[in-house]
Motif scaffolding. Structure first.
Motif, PDB file in Angstrom:
ATOM      1  N   SER A  21       0.799  -1.224   0.000  1.00 40.01           N
ATOM      2  CA  SER A  21       0.000   0.000   0.000  1.00 40.01           C
ATOM      3  C   SER A  21       0.832   1.275   0.000  1.00 40.01           C
ATOM      4  O   SER A  21       0.272   2.371  -0.035  1.00 40.01           O
ATOM      5  CB  SER A  21      -0.929   0.011   1.223  1.00 40.01           C
ATOM      6  OG  SER A  21      -1.785  -1.101   1.204  1.00 40.01           O
ATOM      7  N   SER A  65      -6.792  -1.421  -0.569  1.00 38.50           N
ATOM      8  CA  SER A  65      -7.758  -0.716  -1.419  1.00 38.50           C
ATOM      9  C   SER A  65      -8.897  -0.157  -0.583  1.00 38.50           C
ATOM     10  O   SER A  65      -9.405   0.940  -0.862  1.00 38.50           O
ATOM     11  CB  SER A  65      -8.308  -1.675  -2.486  1.00 38.50           C
ATOM     12  OG  SER A  65      -7.273  -2.104  -3.358  1.00 38.50           O
ATOM     13  N   LEU A  98     -10.220   6.183  -4.460  1.00 39.30           N
ATOM     14  CA  LEU A  98     -10.695   5.389  -5.593  1.00 39.30           C
ATOM     15  C   LEU A  98     -12.063   5.851  -6.085  1.00 39.30           C
ATOM     16  O   LEU A  98     -12.411   5.617  -7.250  1.00 39.30           O
ATOM     17  CB  LEU A  98     -10.753   3.910  -5.202  1.00 39.30           C
ATOM     18  CG  LEU A  98      -9.400   3.267  -4.863  1.00 39.30           C
ATOM     19  CD1 LEU A  98      -9.587   1.828  -4.390  1.00 39.30           C
ATOM     20  CD2 LEU A  98      -8.467   3.312  -6.075  1.00 39.30           C
ATOM     21  N   THR A 111     -10.705   4.016 -12.218  1.00 40.96           N
ATOM     22  CA  THR A 111     -10.674   2.870 -11.303  1.00 40.96           C
ATOM     23  C   THR A 111     -11.146   1.608 -12.007  1.00 40.96           C
ATOM     24  O   THR A 111     -10.515   0.544 -11.899  1.00 40.96           O
ATOM     25  CB  THR A 111     -11.563   3.154 -10.074  1.00 40.96           C
ATOM     26  OG1 THR A 111     -11.036   4.278  -9.363  1.00 40.96           O
ATOM     27  CG2 THR A 111     -11.612   1.954  -9.145  1.00 40.96           C
ATOM     28  N   THR A 140      -2.433   0.339  -5.675  1.00 40.29           N
ATOM     29  CA  THR A 140      -2.784  -0.730  -4.742  1.00 40.29           C
ATOM     30  C   THR A 140      -3.934  -1.565  -5.289  1.00 40.29           C
ATOM     31  O   THR A 140      -3.935  -2.800  -5.182  1.00 40.29           O
ATOM     32  CB  THR A 140      -3.165  -0.123  -3.372  1.00 40.29           C
ATOM     33  OG1 THR A 140      -2.078   0.678  -2.895  1.00 40.29           O
ATOM     34  CG2 THR A 140      -3.467  -1.215  -2.359  1.00 40.29           C
ATOM     35  N   LEU A 141      -4.909  -0.911  -5.906  1.00 37.45           N
ATOM     36  CA  LEU A 141      -6.027  -1.627  -6.522  1.00 37.45           C
ATOM     37  C   LEU A 141      -5.546  -2.485  -7.686  1.00 37.45           C
ATOM     38  O   LEU A 141      -6.043  -3.607  -7.890  1.00 37.45           O
ATOM     39  CB  LEU A 141      -7.068  -0.627  -7.009  1.00 37.45           C
ATOM     40  CG  LEU A 141      -8.331  -1.226  -7.627  1.00 37.45           C
ATOM     41  CD1 LEU A 141      -9.135  -1.986  -6.576  1.00 37.45           C
ATOM     42  CD2 LEU A 141      -9.192  -0.134  -8.259  1.00 37.45           C
TER      43      LEU A 141
END
Length: 255
Positions: free
Chosen positions: A21, A60, A67, A74, A187-188
């Protein structure tokens, strides 16, 4: 695994979750630990991908506000990294692990340099616009950026080490977003790639489930903690940390 080895894997999951992260080089911490406790490289890679998936999930969630700011970007990141990771997972199972060994360190190192130089390069590109004309902010992914995002997803499904750094570079050059948003998208992207690859590995690959459980227990905590830290990092400090972490990883892989 002995008790101390299990503790080492749990700690590696926690530390790698934080890295997921923040600077995005998590596998370069967790993967060597799995190999050190006796797992064969391919089993370690597969188990690491599955065990680190919770870090992307909790990370996330920690970046959920970022996001939501650009839902179309996204969604595109999720889709491209998911598609790319399928290809990467297939390559991991079909090709010897030595295929990318000579290329990956230099790829990570070059990406780190791009992350560090991105603000300067972007400023120089903006100066090419006519005087007084401010270029429109790029908040949608172009076909080129989409293609590179898919390629990073494929790399993440194959090996993953440094994929977060690569995604920061892709999004940093392709979009005009705040770095905290880029960090959340990175991170996503890791979550999307790991999740799809993990589903494939569970079905067809050999997995060490004890290692997975230990990594998951540590990484789910580390991912959320890392998100709370990462969204508050000043942009300059974040870039410095990314460059340092990625360069260290590349040099370690070369030695």
């Amino acid at each position: 695994m002995s008790g101390l080895e299990q503790l080492a894997v749990l700690a590696a999951g926690l530390g790698a979750g934080v890295l997921t992260s923040t600077v995005g080089v998590a596998s370069l911490l967790s993967f060597p630990v799995l190999v050190a406790v006796g797992l064969p490289p391919v089993v370690a890679n597969v188990s690491n991908t599955i065990g680190m998936t919770p870090a992307g999930l909790s990370g996330s969630f920690g970046y959920r506000e970022e996001l939501r700011e650009h839902p179309r970007v996204t969604a595109t990141v999720i889709a491209t990294c998911a598609v790319g990771s399928v290809l990467g997972a297939v390559l991991l199972l079909a090709l010897p692990s030595s295929v990318f060994e000579a290329v990956v360190p230099w790829l990570i190192l070059g990406t780190c340099l791009l992350v560090g130089a991105q603000p300067t390069i972007s400023r120089r590109l903006r100066r090419r616009h006519p005087e007084g004309e401010e270029p429109a902010a790029r908040t949608r992914m172009s076909p080129i950026t989409t293609g590179f995002s898919t390629a990073v997803g494929a790399y993440g499904g194959y090996f993953g080490a440094g994929s977060g750094v690569m995604m920061v570079a892709v999004l940093g050059f392709g979009l005009d977003l705040e770095l905290r948003v880029v960090n959340g998208l990175k991170t996503l992207a890791i979550l999307s790639g790991n999740l799809i690859a993990a589903l494939i590995f569970v079905a067809v690959a050999e997995v060490d489930w004890r290692a997975v459980a230990l990594l998951a227990a540590g990484s789910v905590v580390g991912g959320y903690v890392g998100a709370r830290v990462g969204r508050r990092l000043p942009p300059t400090l974040f870039r410095v940390l990314v460059v340092l972490a990625g360069s260290t990883a590349a040099v370690t892989m070369l030695t």
